[in-house]
Design an enzyme around this catalytic site. Structure first.
Site, PDB file in Angstrom:
ATOM      1  N   ASP A 272      -2.717  10.741   3.373  1.00 40.57           N
ATOM      2  CA  ASP A 272      -4.195  10.050   3.526  1.00 40.57           C
ATOM      3  C   ASP A 272      -4.855  11.203   4.346  1.00 40.57           C
ATOM      4  O   ASP A 272      -4.781  11.225   5.509  1.00 40.57           O
ATOM      5  CB  ASP A 272      -4.348   8.699   4.049  1.00 40.57           C
ATOM      6  CG  ASP A 272      -5.713   8.315   4.251  1.00 40.57           C
ATOM      7  OD1 ASP A 272      -6.472   8.813   3.616  1.00 40.57           O
ATOM      8  OD2 ASP A 272      -5.790   7.163   4.888  1.00 40.57           O
TER       9      ASP A 272
ATOM     10  N   ARG B 149      -7.496  -0.854   1.442  1.00 34.52           N
ATOM     11  CA  ARG B 149      -8.144  -2.056   0.863  1.00 34.52           C
ATOM     12  C   ARG B 149      -8.589  -1.966  -0.617  1.00 34.52           C
ATOM     13  O   ARG B 149      -8.528  -2.978  -1.032  1.00 34.52           O
ATOM     14  CB  ARG B 149      -9.089  -2.613   1.645  1.00 34.52           C
ATOM     15  CG  ARG B 149     -10.509  -1.762   1.709  1.00 34.52           C
ATOM     16  CD  ARG B 149     -11.168  -1.943   3.020  1.00 34.52           C
ATOM     17  NE  ARG B 149     -10.729  -1.520   4.318  1.00 34.52           N
ATOM     18  CZ  ARG B 149     -11.301  -1.675   5.465  1.00 34.52           C
ATOM     19  NH1 ARG B 149     -12.229  -2.119   5.620  1.00 34.52           N
ATOM     20  NH2 ARG B 149     -10.660  -0.994   6.523  1.00 34.52           N
TER      21      ARG B 149
ATOM     22  N   LYS C 264     -10.222  12.623   7.803  1.00 38.36           N
ATOM     23  CA  LYS C 264      -9.597  12.716   9.307  1.00 38.36           C
ATOM     24  C   LYS C 264      -9.722  13.822  10.160  1.00 38.36           C
ATOM     25  O   LYS C 264      -9.641  14.944   9.435  1.00 38.36           O
ATOM     26  CB  LYS C 264      -8.300  12.044   9.113  1.00 38.36           C
ATOM     27  CG  LYS C 264      -8.100  10.624   8.577  1.00 38.36           C
ATOM     28  CD  LYS C 264      -6.789  10.082   8.209  1.00 38.36           C
ATOM     29  CE  LYS C 264      -6.502   9.044   7.720  1.00 38.36           C
ATOM     30  NZ  LYS C 264      -6.847   7.737   8.616  1.00 38.36           N
TER      31      LYS C 264
ATOM     32  N   GLU D 289      -9.431   3.448   2.322  1.00 40.83           N
ATOM     33  CA  GLU D 289      -8.957   3.431   0.921  1.00 40.83           C
ATOM     34  C   GLU D 289      -7.836   2.482   0.494  1.00 40.83           C
ATOM     35  O   GLU D 289      -7.679   2.137  -0.290  1.00 40.83           O
ATOM     36  CB  GLU D 289      -8.666   4.824   0.674  1.00 40.83           C
ATOM     37  CG  GLU D 289      -6.969   5.303   0.847  1.00 40.83           C
ATOM     38  CD  GLU D 289      -6.810   5.211   2.345  1.00 40.83           C
ATOM     39  OE1 GLU D 289      -5.563   4.888   2.974  1.00 40.83           O
ATOM     40  OE2 GLU D 289      -7.768   5.472   3.433  1.00 40.83           O
TER      41      GLU D 289
ATOM     42  N   ASP E 298       1.453   6.508   5.424  1.00 42.37           N
ATOM     43  CA  ASP E 298       0.501   5.624   4.846  1.00 42.37           C
ATOM     44  C   ASP E 298       0.914   4.735   3.829  1.00 42.37           C
ATOM     45  O   ASP E 298       0.334   3.915   3.052  1.00 42.37           O
ATOM     46  CB  ASP E 298      -1.031   6.275   4.699  1.00 42.37           C
ATOM     47  CG  ASP E 298      -2.062   5.351   5.034  1.00 42.37           C
ATOM     48  OD1 ASP E 298      -1.889   4.546   5.831  1.00 42.37           O
ATOM     49  OD2 ASP E 298      -3.217   5.511   4.419  1.00 42.37           O
TER      50      ASP E 298
ATOM     51  N   LYS F  42       0.953  -1.185  -0.093  1.00 38.84           N
ATOM     52  CA  LYS F  42      -0.034  -0.135   0.031  1.00 38.84           C
ATOM     53  C   LYS F  42       0.717   1.202  -0.205  1.00 38.84           C
ATOM     54  O   LYS F  42       1.817   1.416   1.038  1.00 38.84           O
ATOM     55  CB  LYS F  42      -0.998   0.099   1.258  1.00 38.84           C
ATOM     56  CG  LYS F  42      -1.733   1.347   1.419  1.00 38.84           C
ATOM     57  CD  LYS F  42      -2.536   1.307   2.776  1.00 38.84           C
ATOM     58  CE  LYS F  42      -3.284   2.736   3.110  1.00 38.84           C
ATOM     59  NZ  LYS F  42      -3.829   2.536   4.404  1.00 38.84           N
TER      60      LYS F  42
END
Length: 424
Positions: free
Chosen positions: A194, A275, A201, A273, A212, A189
């Site tokens: 993010d 996954r 967030k 996001e 991330d 990933k």
């Protein structure tokens, strides 16, 4: 500064149970009941006191030296470390870990402005290619080419940013035989920042989201470490890179994505996001025919809640593989622990409009959020999960640092994956 190990307690003037004492020829670390932890803690303390150069003097075992190296870090400056006198094999292994670990830290600790999706993919390709220039090839898909190729998850997550989303497919083929079987595929990933998208967030939660892309950094460095150890098997490296931002082009709650394998996914949380992009990478890994597929991601806060910040979480439908990964992690001194995953976890994110939702429309994805995320991923792997391992990297980044770790990347997971490649 010379650093010595001592199994004797410190002199009384240094305090009862003192970890460190100063002497004419340097500094002594006084080992306790957990010697590796004591060494890392001592190194962290020395680095926090402004010491940036260290020479490991006297007799040190390999793992003792690495424990010191892990604690002797700061994101504010470069440190210099001279290994103790040791045999050629130990020195080669330590140098390989140091090189790959430093790359993980440089990438993960970089600011979001410095490291966008394309930059991450290019840096990863360059790092691996430099280690084995005649054995590596790669291709990069970006922007609308992703949409045209059917990589729905990476395209959707990254389309809200001015920086195009990117898919890196790298092929390490030591025999240079195009028909050689792929022994393993690594999927990382690579969300370089993010914001959470429209499921935004908080400022506090967003502050460390440059990390991330830790999964992409860890799997890349793991491949690098395995190559430096003499990897002879063909391995694919797949990085799913994007920025998850808000704009008029960003994907929205209620959108439905259709993946290459026909699975439809309703978006109920744009902050789930990771996954979505991994689903593309896992399908590409499956298409390679790899017998072993490992994905690694800073995927869920639920894994951190379950295990804290010092253990990575292991998931898989292949229970023998999960147990082997746990044993390897223990042998490599990288704490990891299995969390539940069963076939019925695929149905734990139901949707009225699609085959599945990407999460549950409650804070943190609801109870069992890490397992539900792994269940989502299991929809996109071949052979009903045989040979697939998912690692939720709860321990690969330390938000504020502690007595063992400097703030930033830790590298935990790198050695575990590298050894699994060695054994593939």
């Amino acid at each position: 500064m010379n650093i010595w190990l001592s199994r004797e307690p410190a002199a009384p003037e240094w305090g009862e149970g003192a970890l460190l004492s100063w002497r004419q020829d340097g500094i002594a670390i006084h080992l306790g009941h957990t010697p590796l932890e004591a060494i890392q803690q001592a190194a962290r303390r020395l680095c926090s006191q402004g010491i940036r150069q260290a020479v490991l003097a006297g007799h040190w075992e390999r793992e003792q030296q690495w424990a010191f190296a892990q604690g002797f870090q700061t994101p504010k400056a470069e440190v210099e470390l001279q290994w103790a006198t040791c045999d050629e094999a130990d020195r080669a292994e330590l140098e390989a870990r140091w090189l790959c670990g430093r790359w993980v830290r440089e990438m993960t600790n970089a600011t979001p402005e410095q490291l966008g999706p394309l930059e991450l993919a290019v840096e990863a390709a360059a790092f691996i290619t430099e280690l084995a220039p005649d054995k590596v090839s790669h291709r990069i898909l970006k922007g609308e080419a992703l949409q045209q190729a059917g990589w729905a998850g990476i395209w959707a997550v990254g389309r809200g940013s001015e920086r195009e989303p990117v898919l890196l497919e790298l092929d390490f083929n030591p025999g240079r035989d195009p028909k050689a079987p792929v022994a393993a595929a690594l999927v990382g990933k690579g969300i370089t920042f993010d914001s959470g998208g429209y499921s935004m967030k908080s400022s506090e939660g967003m502050l460390t989201m440059k990390s991330d892309m830790g999964g992409a950094a860890i799997v890349t460095a793991a491949l690098g470490l395995a190559i430096l150890r003499g990897l002879r098997q063909r391995v694919k490296l797949i990085l799913c890179c994007a920025e998850n931002l808000v704009s008029g082009h960003a994907y929205k709650l209620g959108d439905i994505l259709t993946y290459k394998n026909g699975t439809t996914v309703e978006i109920v949380n744009t902050d789930a996001e990771g996954r979505l992009v991994l689903a593309d990478g896992l399908q590409l890994a499956g298409a390679s025919g790899a017998a072993l597929i490992i994905d690694a991601a800073t995927l869920t806060g639920a894994a951190v809640m379950a295990l804290g910040g010092h253990y990575n979480a292991l998931f898989g439908l292949d229970k023998a593989l999960v147990e082997r990964a746990r044993q390897v992690a223990e042998a490599e001194h990288e704490p990891a622990w299995p969390l539940p995953l069963e076939p019925w976890h695929q149905g734990m994110c139901p949707s009225h409009y699609a085959d599945t939702a990407n999460s549950r429309p409650v804070k943190g994805g609801g109870p069992g959020g890490a397992s539900n995320a792994a269940g989502f991923l299991s929809r996109f792997v071949p052979r009903e999960g045989e040979g697939w391992l998912h690692i939720d990297l709860a321990a690969c980044f330390s938000d504020s640092g502690d007595g063992l770790w400097a703030p930033g990347a830790t590298t935990l997971g790198m050695r575990t994956i590298a050894r699994l490649l060695d054994e593939a």
